[in-house]
Scaffold this active site. Structure first.
Site, PDB file in Angstrom:
ATOM      1  N   CYS A 139      -5.081  -6.670   4.206  1.00 37.56           N
ATOM      2  CA  CYS A 139      -4.887  -5.214   4.307  1.00 37.56           C
ATOM      3  C   CYS A 139      -5.650  -4.472   3.206  1.00 37.56           C
ATOM      4  O   CYS A 139      -6.315  -3.468   3.469  1.00 37.56           O
ATOM      5  CB  CYS A 139      -3.399  -4.902   4.221  1.00 37.56           C
ATOM      6  SG  CYS A 139      -2.563  -5.793   2.898  1.00 37.56           S
ATOM      7  N   HIS A 218       0.092   0.184  -0.329  1.00 41.44           N
ATOM      8  CA  HIS A 218      -0.742  -0.055  -1.507  1.00 41.44           C
ATOM      9  C   HIS A 218      -1.470   1.250  -1.836  1.00 41.44           C
ATOM     10  O   HIS A 218      -1.734   2.064  -0.941  1.00 41.44           O
ATOM     11  CB  HIS A 218      -1.833  -1.088  -1.226  1.00 41.44           C
ATOM     12  CG  HIS A 218      -1.346  -2.418  -0.746  1.00 41.44           C
ATOM     13  ND1 HIS A 218      -0.583  -3.255  -1.515  1.00 41.44           N
ATOM     14  CD2 HIS A 218      -1.563  -3.076   0.424  1.00 41.44           C
ATOM     15  CE1 HIS A 218      -0.355  -4.382  -0.840  1.00 41.44           C
ATOM     16  NE2 HIS A 218      -0.928  -4.293   0.333  1.00 41.44           N
TER      17      HIS A 218
END
Ligand code: NAD
Length: 339
Positions: A139, A218
């Site tokens: 990711c 994130h």
């Protein structure tokens, strides 16, 4: 004839890829393989997905729990043209796929060396056409490639430093941590920089990572030295050509990843996923013409999902043109409406 797709591993990524595949008119989800007959297995069955146990031992557990399994992973593979492997890293299924002569896609927990081909739809779709095995990078890596590839292709990049603030665990995971600490990754560069180069081999990138006690997303603080002078408007215009980058604004109340996830929930998508990389528009700054700074947030549970769908089209040869595959995938997932 639609491509017949199997999913091995039905966790955070596997269940999302299964949902996305079942939305495509050129693919057929033939089944999902699971280790445990838990609540996720029961919901998958309720959605009409054909369940398979990952091996004979797991099949016994399904029988004992009274959850119908249609056989084992080996049986499932016989019905498939391609397996999307969404099991944890190093689960070791490559010999099985090789023996069955089936194509396979792995996720970013695996090393690039497993396939020697890592995929990003915008950056290297053509290189992966017809391959037997590819890997969709993690990711974070996918997030970096989404914004760096357009900058490199349209403006030119000399050097990148990305500081990655990583979520500790996914929202549905109560086992991982830290839950009250900040944990630096002491390796420099963190594995993300070399991983970006598995797709963009010439990019001069360094990455530093810390893990924080959050589950939402994130966050990356990115500093880029560009090859020529630009203004922020040209940078934004470059990204706007790529629908998998979405813009948010601090000035409109998006101060943190919490509001970005609220924004994603308001889009009313499946599982409230944000497949796009969210860039703070009012956090894009250019200093002295060539030094670009920006912040982006990555919804770790879902940004790789459209890449998996495109990887299926590339390696099965369902679509030779990257743009056409991406447009088809994006339409099916509602990508492009966020901006
Ligand atoms: P997960 O733990 O949520 O799901 C893994 C699934 O595989 C679970 O259903 C588990 O029961 C099953 N499983 C475990 N061992 C197995 C085995 N030996 N055989 C078959 N199935 C097995 O994991 P995830 O987060 O979906 O990660 C899967 C892959 O995707 C990893 O490579 C990971 O690095 C990568 N990835 C994860 C994220 C993320 O943020 N969660 C993002 C991008 C990529």
């Amino acid at each position: 004839m639609p491509a017949r797709i199997a999913i091995n591993g039905y966790g955070t990524i596997g269940k999302r890829v299964a949902d996305a595949v079942s939305l495509q008119d050129d693919m057929k989800l033939v089944g999902v393989a699971k280790t445990k007959p838990n609540f996720e297995a029961k919901i998958a069955a309720r959605k009409g997905y054909r369940l398979y146990a990952s091996d004979k031992e797991a099949l016994g557990k399904f029988q004992k729990a009274g959850v119908k399994a249609n056989g084992t992973l080996e049986d499932l593979i016989k019905e498939a043209d391609l397996v999307v492997d969404c099991t944890p890293e190093e689960s070791g299924y490559k010999p099985l796929y090789e023996k069955a002569g089936v194509k396979a896609i792995w996720q970013g927990g695996e090393e690039h060396s497993l396939t020697n081909l890592s995929f990003n739809a915008a950056a290297n779709y053509a290189d992966c056409l017809g391959a037997q095995f590819v890997r969709v990078p993690s990711c974070n890596t996918t997030g970096l490639i989404r914004t760096l590839y357009p900058l490199d292709a349209h403006i030119g990049i000399d050097k990148v430093l990305a500081v990655m603030v990583r979520r500790a665990a996914d929202p549905g995971d109560s086992k991982k941590g830290p839950i009250n600490a900040i944990e630096p990754e002491l390796e420099i560069p963190s594995h993300h920089g070399p991983d970006v180069r598995s797709v963009l081999p010439k990019l001069n990138i360094h990455t530093v990572a810390v893990k924080v006690s959050s589950t939402l997303m994130h966050l990356h603080a990115v500093s880029v030295d560009l090859r020529r002078e630009v203004g922020p408007a040209e940078v934004l215009e470059t990204w706007r050509r790529f629908p998998r980058v979405a813009f948010v604004k601090g000035g409109e109340g998006v101060k943190s990843t919490a509001e970005i996830m609220e924004f994603a929930r308001d889009l009313s998508r499946n599982r409230s996923d944000l497949y796009e990389i969210a860039v703070w528009q009012d956090g894009v700054h250019v200093v002295d013409g060539r030094h670009l700074y920006y912040f982006q947030a990555v919804h770790q549970e879902s940004d790789v999902v459209p890449e998996n769908v495109d990887a299926i089209r590339a390696i099965t040869g369902l679509e030779k043109d990257a743009r056409k595959s991406m447009e088809k995938t994006d339409r099916s997932l509602g990508i492009g409406v966020a901006n």
